[in-house]
Each structure stands twice: as structure tokens, then as C-alpha cells.
Design a protein around this motif. Structure first.
Motif, PDB file in Angstrom:
ATOM      1  N   MET A 220       0.889  -1.045   0.109  1.00  0.00           N
ATOM      2  CA  MET A 220      -0.130   0.114   0.183  1.00  0.00           C
ATOM      3  C   MET A 220       0.979   1.238   0.083  1.00  0.00           C
ATOM      4  N   LEU A 221       0.530   2.194  -0.867  1.00  0.00           N
ATOM      5  CA  LEU A 221       1.274   3.434  -0.809  1.00  0.00           C
ATOM      6  C   LEU A 221       0.191   4.705  -0.414  1.00  0.00           C
ATOM      7  N   GLY A 222       0.994   5.457   0.216  1.00  0.00           N
ATOM      8  CA  GLY A 222       0.202   6.670   0.734  1.00  0.00           C
ATOM      9  C   GLY A 222       0.789   8.030   0.199  1.00  0.00           C
ATOM     10  N   MET A 223      -0.144   9.039   0.183  1.00  0.00           N
ATOM     11  CA  MET A 223       0.354  10.251  -0.548  1.00  0.00           C
ATOM     12  C   MET A 223      -0.356  11.524   0.455  1.00  0.00           C
ATOM     13  N   LEU A 224       0.551  12.505   0.453  1.00  0.00           N
ATOM     14  CA  LEU A 224      -0.078  13.464   1.098  1.00  0.00           C
ATOM     15  C   LEU A 224      -0.223  14.714   0.278  1.00  0.00           C
ATOM     16  N   PHE A 225      -1.522  15.498   0.203  1.00  0.00           N
ATOM     17  CA  PHE A 225      -1.886  16.373  -0.649  1.00  0.00           C
ATOM     18  C   PHE A 225      -2.343  17.745   0.091  1.00  0.00           C
ATOM     19  N   ASN A 226      -1.739  18.907  -0.525  1.00  0.00           N
ATOM     20  CA  ASN A 226      -2.478  20.053  -0.077  1.00  0.00           C
ATOM     21  C   ASN A 226      -3.832  20.432  -0.579  1.00  0.00           C
ATOM     22  N   GLU A 227      -4.335  21.308  -0.028  1.00  0.00           N
ATOM     23  CA  GLU A 227      -5.623  21.672  -0.484  1.00  0.00           C
ATOM     24  C   GLU A 227      -5.660  21.983  -2.282  1.00  0.00           C
ATOM     25  N   LYS A 228      -4.852  22.514  -2.610  1.00  0.00           N
ATOM     26  CA  LYS A 228      -5.022  22.861  -4.103  1.00  0.00           C
ATOM     27  C   LYS A 228      -4.639  21.629  -4.698  1.00  0.00           C
ATOM     28  N   GLU A 229      -3.483  20.679  -4.402  1.00  0.00           N
ATOM     29  CA  GLU A 229      -3.403  19.340  -5.001  1.00  0.00           C
ATOM     30  C   GLU A 229      -4.672  18.452  -4.964  1.00  0.00           C
ATOM     31  N   TYR A 230      -5.458  18.538  -3.845  1.00  0.00           N
ATOM     32  CA  TYR A 230      -6.566  17.804  -3.715  1.00  0.00           C
ATOM     33  C   TYR A 230      -7.703  18.169  -4.668  1.00  0.00           C
ATOM     34  N   LYS A 231      -7.850  19.552  -4.808  1.00  0.00           N
ATOM     35  CA  LYS A 231      -8.983  19.833  -5.780  1.00  0.00           C
ATOM     36  C   LYS A 231      -8.333  19.494  -7.206  1.00  0.00           C
ATOM     37  N   GLU A 232      -7.237  19.687  -7.437  1.00  0.00           N
ATOM     38  CA  GLU A 232      -6.802  19.115  -8.911  1.00  0.00           C
ATOM     39  C   GLU A 232      -6.961  17.659  -8.939  1.00  0.00           C
ATOM     40  N   LEU A 233      -6.722  16.763  -8.132  1.00  0.00           N
ATOM     41  CA  LEU A 233      -6.770  15.501  -8.421  1.00  0.00           C
ATOM     42  C   LEU A 233      -8.173  15.258  -8.519  1.00  0.00           C
ATOM     43  N   ASP A 234      -9.159  15.789  -7.674  1.00  0.00           N
ATOM     44  CA  ASP A 234     -10.563  15.396  -7.834  1.00  0.00           C
ATOM     45  C   ASP A 234     -11.112  15.823  -9.142  1.00  0.00           C
ATOM     46  N   TYR A 235     -10.606  17.073  -9.682  1.00  0.00           N
ATOM     47  CA  TYR A 235     -11.161  17.473 -10.853  1.00  0.00           C
ATOM     48  C   TYR A 235     -10.642  16.606 -12.002  1.00  0.00           C
ATOM     49  N   VAL A 236      -9.459  16.338 -12.040  1.00  0.00           N
ATOM     50  CA  VAL A 236      -8.851  15.097 -13.083  1.00  0.00           C
ATOM     51  C   VAL A 236      -9.604  13.987 -12.989  1.00  0.00           C
ATOM     52  N   LEU A 237      -9.703  13.146 -11.894  1.00  0.00           N
ATOM     53  CA  LEU A 237     -10.255  12.125 -11.810  1.00  0.00           C
ATOM     54  C   LEU A 237     -11.983  12.252 -12.269  1.00  0.00           C
ATOM     55  N   ARG A 238     -12.559  13.288 -11.846  1.00  0.00           N
ATOM     56  CA  ARG A 238     -14.094  13.362 -12.413  1.00  0.00           C
ATOM     57  C   ARG A 238     -14.168  13.686 -13.957  1.00  0.00           C
ATOM     58  N   LYS A 239     -13.045  14.444 -14.479  1.00  0.00           N
ATOM     59  CA  LYS A 239     -12.970  14.319 -15.763  1.00  0.00           C
ATOM     60  C   LYS A 239     -12.746  13.267 -16.715  1.00  0.00           C
ATOM     61  N   GLU A 240     -11.790  12.627 -15.965  1.00  0.00           N
ATOM     62  CA  GLU A 240     -11.560  11.130 -16.542  1.00  0.00           C
ATOM     63  C   GLU A 240     -12.488  10.172 -16.667  1.00  0.00           C
ATOM     64  N   LEU A 241     -13.414  10.063 -15.597  1.00  0.00           N
ATOM     65  CA  LEU A 241     -14.516   9.349 -15.481  1.00  0.00           C
ATOM     66  C   LEU A 241     -15.650   9.856 -16.595  1.00  0.00           C
ATOM     67  N   ASP A 242     -15.969  10.902 -16.694  1.00  0.00           N
ATOM     68  CA  ASP A 242     -16.888  11.648 -17.605  1.00  0.00           C
ATOM     69  C   ASP A 242     -16.523  11.189 -18.951  1.00  0.00           C
ATOM     70  N   GLU A 243     -15.119  11.329 -19.301  1.00  0.00           N
ATOM     71  CA  GLU A 243     -14.874  10.815 -20.582  1.00  0.00           C
ATOM     72  C   GLU A 243     -14.898   9.561 -20.941  1.00  0.00           C
ATOM     73  N   MET A 244     -14.630   8.602 -19.862  1.00  0.00           N
ATOM     74  CA  MET A 244     -14.977   7.242 -20.130  1.00  0.00           C
ATOM     75  C   MET A 244     -16.237   6.779 -20.218  1.00  0.00           C
ATOM     76  N   LEU A 245     -17.125   7.524 -19.456  1.00  0.00           N
ATOM     77  CA  LEU A 245     -18.661   7.072 -19.597  1.00  0.00           C
ATOM     78  C   LEU A 245     -19.140   7.303 -20.874  1.00  0.00           C
ATOM     79  N   LEU A 246     -18.311   8.473 -21.522  1.00  0.00           N
ATOM     80  CA  LEU A 246     -19.024   8.917 -22.899  1.00  0.00           C
ATOM     81  C   LEU A 246     -18.643   7.792 -23.739  1.00  0.00           C
ATOM     82  N   ASP A 247     -17.062   7.403 -23.783  1.00  0.00           N
ATOM     83  CA  ASP A 247     -16.453   6.378 -24.617  1.00  0.00           C
ATOM     84  C   ASP A 247     -17.463   4.998 -24.408  1.00  0.00           C
ATOM     85  N   MET A 248     -17.819   4.745 -23.073  1.00  0.00           N
ATOM     86  CA  MET A 248     -18.315   3.430 -23.070  1.00  0.00           C
ATOM     87  C   MET A 248     -19.823   3.413 -23.637  1.00  0.00           C
ATOM     88  N   GLY A 249     -20.305   4.444 -23.767  1.00  0.00           N
ATOM     89  CA  GLY A 249     -21.649   4.737 -24.443  1.00  0.00           C
ATOM     90  C   GLY A 249     -21.720   4.742 -25.804  1.00  0.00           C
TER      91      GLY A 249
END
Length: 76
Positions: A1-30
Motif C-alpha cells: 500500500m502506498l500513501g500520499m499527502l496532498f495540500n488543498e490545491k493538489e486535492y482539488k486538482e486530483l478531484d477535478y482530473v479524476l472526475r473529468k476522466e470518469l466523464d470521458e470514459m462514460l461517454l466512450d463506453m456509451g
């Protein structure tokens, strides 16, 4: 298991990137123009990215990305 620490700005960026990637993959699967094997590969990747997002996303936000195919639905 790996662990990572993020500051608030990095957390928001990771959240954004993952959501956008999920959205794109949902479109592609459809997109039925794509080959079934490609859509299957995208679905496997979607599951991995969804699990990453589920580690820190609020349940209300997470529910937007749960695929219907994972839970049997009553046919209408």
C-alpha cells in the motif's frame, strides 16, 4: 500500500482530473461505434479510476459515477 499527502490545491486538482476522466470514459463506453473489446478495456480502467475517486469523494458526488450495469435494475 502506498500513501500520499496532498495540500488543498493538489486535492482539488486530483478531484477535478479524476472526475473529468470518469466523464470521458462514460461517454466512450456509451459510444457504440467503438469496438466491444475497446469498450471492455475502458470499462476495466473505469473501475480502477472509480475506486481511486471513491477513496476521497463524498457519497453524493460518488453516486453520479456509479454505473447502472454494476447493480441489476428492474426492467420496465
Amino acid at each position: 500500500m502506498l500513501g500520499m499527502l496532498f495540500n488543498e490545491k493538489e486535492y482539488k486538482e486530483l478531484d477535478y482530473v479524476l472526475r473529468k476522466e470518469l466523464d470521458e470514459m462514460l461517454l466512450d463506453m456509451g459510444d457504440h461505434r467503438l469496438d466491444q473489446d475497446i469498450r471492455h478495456s475502458i470499462a476495466k480502467r473505469y473501475k480502477t479510476v472509480f475506486q481511486m475517486y471513491a477513496r476521497f469523494a463524498p457519497s453524493k458526488e460518488l453516486s453520479k459515477y456509479v454505473r447502472r450495469g454494476w447493480f441489476p435494475q428492474a426492467k420496465q
